[in-house]
Write a protein that holds these residues in place. Structure first.
Motif, PDB file in Angstrom:
ATOM      1  N   TRP A 188      38.600  42.268  76.643  1.00  7.33           N
ATOM      2  CA  TRP A 188      39.846  41.739  76.115  1.00  7.33           C
ATOM      3  C   TRP A 188      39.790  41.851  74.614  1.00  7.33           C
ATOM      4  CZ3 TRP A 188      43.692  40.556  79.384  1.00  7.33           C
ATOM      5  CH2 TRP A 188      43.356  40.434  80.729  1.00  7.33           C
ATOM      6  N   ILE A 189      40.894  42.260  74.022  1.00  8.89           N
ATOM      7  CA  ILE A 189      40.952  42.346  72.571  1.00  8.89           C
ATOM      8  C   ILE A 189      42.065  41.441  72.070  1.00  8.89           C
ATOM      9  CG2 ILE A 189      39.959  44.669  72.455  1.00  8.89           C
ATOM     10  CD1 ILE A 189      42.810  45.731  71.966  1.00  8.89           C
ATOM     11  N   GLN A 241      44.862  48.577  79.646  1.00  7.92           N
ATOM     12  CA  GLN A 241      46.269  48.496  80.026  1.00  7.92           C
ATOM     13  C   GLN A 241      47.204  48.724  78.833  1.00  7.92           C
ATOM     14  OE1 GLN A 241      46.376  44.616  81.843  1.00  7.92           O
ATOM     15  NE2 GLN A 241      45.626  45.408  83.781  1.00  7.92           N
ATOM     16  N   LEU A 242      46.641  49.141  77.710  1.00  3.02           N
ATOM     17  CA  LEU A 242      47.424  49.387  76.504  1.00  3.02           C
ATOM     18  C   LEU A 242      47.510  50.880  76.215  1.00  3.02           C
ATOM     19  CD1 LEU A 242      45.832  46.620  74.259  1.00  3.02           C
ATOM     20  CD2 LEU A 242      48.105  46.566  75.317  1.00  3.02           C
ATOM     21  N   PRO A 243      48.502  51.291  75.445  1.00  3.28           N
ATOM     22  CA  PRO A 243      48.586  52.712  75.076  1.00  3.28           C
ATOM     23  C   PRO A 243      47.484  53.101  74.092  1.00  3.28           C
ATOM     24  CG  PRO A 243      50.351  51.457  74.037  1.00  3.28           C
ATOM     25  CD  PRO A 243      49.626  50.516  74.941  1.00  3.28           C
ATOM     26  N   ILE A 258      37.120  48.857  69.976  1.00  2.00           N
ATOM     27  CA  ILE A 258      37.109  48.735  71.428  1.00  2.00           C
ATOM     28  C   ILE A 258      38.294  49.482  72.031  1.00  2.00           C
ATOM     29  CG2 ILE A 258      37.370  47.107  73.351  1.00  2.00           C
ATOM     30  CD1 ILE A 258      35.796  45.080  71.565  1.00  2.00           C
ATOM     31  N   LEU A 259      39.472  49.346  71.433  1.00  2.00           N
ATOM     32  CA  LEU A 259      40.662  50.048  71.911  1.00  2.00           C
ATOM     33  C   LEU A 259      40.434  51.555  71.886  1.00  2.00           C
ATOM     34  CD1 LEU A 259      43.649  49.894  72.835  1.00  2.00           C
ATOM     35  CD2 LEU A 259      44.262  49.980  70.405  1.00  2.00           C
ATOM     36  N   ARG A 267      52.594  51.589  65.601  1.00  2.00           N
ATOM     37  CA  ARG A 267      51.470  52.221  66.307  1.00  2.00           C
ATOM     38  C   ARG A 267      50.605  51.121  66.921  1.00  2.00           C
ATOM     39  NH1 ARG A 267      48.491  55.132  61.958  1.00  2.00           N
ATOM     40  NH2 ARG A 267      46.877  54.418  63.334  1.00  2.00           N
ATOM     41  N   MET A 268      50.084  51.382  68.101  1.00  2.00           N
ATOM     42  CA  MET A 268      49.261  50.402  68.799  1.00  2.00           C
ATOM     43  C   MET A 268      48.111  49.908  67.918  1.00  2.00           C
ATOM     44  SD  MET A 268      48.827  48.813  71.667  1.00  2.00           S
ATOM     45  CE  MET A 268      47.990  47.399  70.989  1.00  2.00           C
ATOM     46  N   ALA A 269      47.501  50.809  67.152  1.00  2.00           N
ATOM     47  CA  ALA A 269      46.360  50.454  66.300  1.00  2.00           C
ATOM     48  C   ALA A 269      46.719  49.356  65.301  1.00  2.00           C
ATOM     49  CB  ALA A 269      45.851  51.687  65.561  1.00  2.00           C
TER      50      ALA A 269
END
Length: 61
Positions: free
Chosen positions: A5-6, A23-25, A54-55, A41-43
């Motif tokens: 988990w982040i 479960q994330l892009p 981790i992502l 952006r997801m980052a």
């Protein structure tokens, strides 16, 4: 593989939450905050450098 988990945080509304990186892009893809609708952006939602690392590991980036 263990679940991870982040911590995520939206800089627009300051809302924070946890998510499973699987479960994330991918970090470079767009993501929309479920609280305020801001898209970045997801980052940019990763709360710490560790969360971002981790992502990236989950997506092979």
């Amino acid at each position: 593989m263990q679940q991870a988990w982040i911590q995520l945080q939206c800089s627009a509304c300051d809302e924070g939450w946890e998510a499973n990186p699987a479960q994330l892009p991918e970090p470079k893809r767009d993501f929309t905050c479920k609280h305020c609708g801001t898209t970045r952006r997801m980052a940019e939602f990763a709360q710490t450098q560790t969360d971002l690392r981790i992502l990236k590991e989950f997506h092979g980036a």
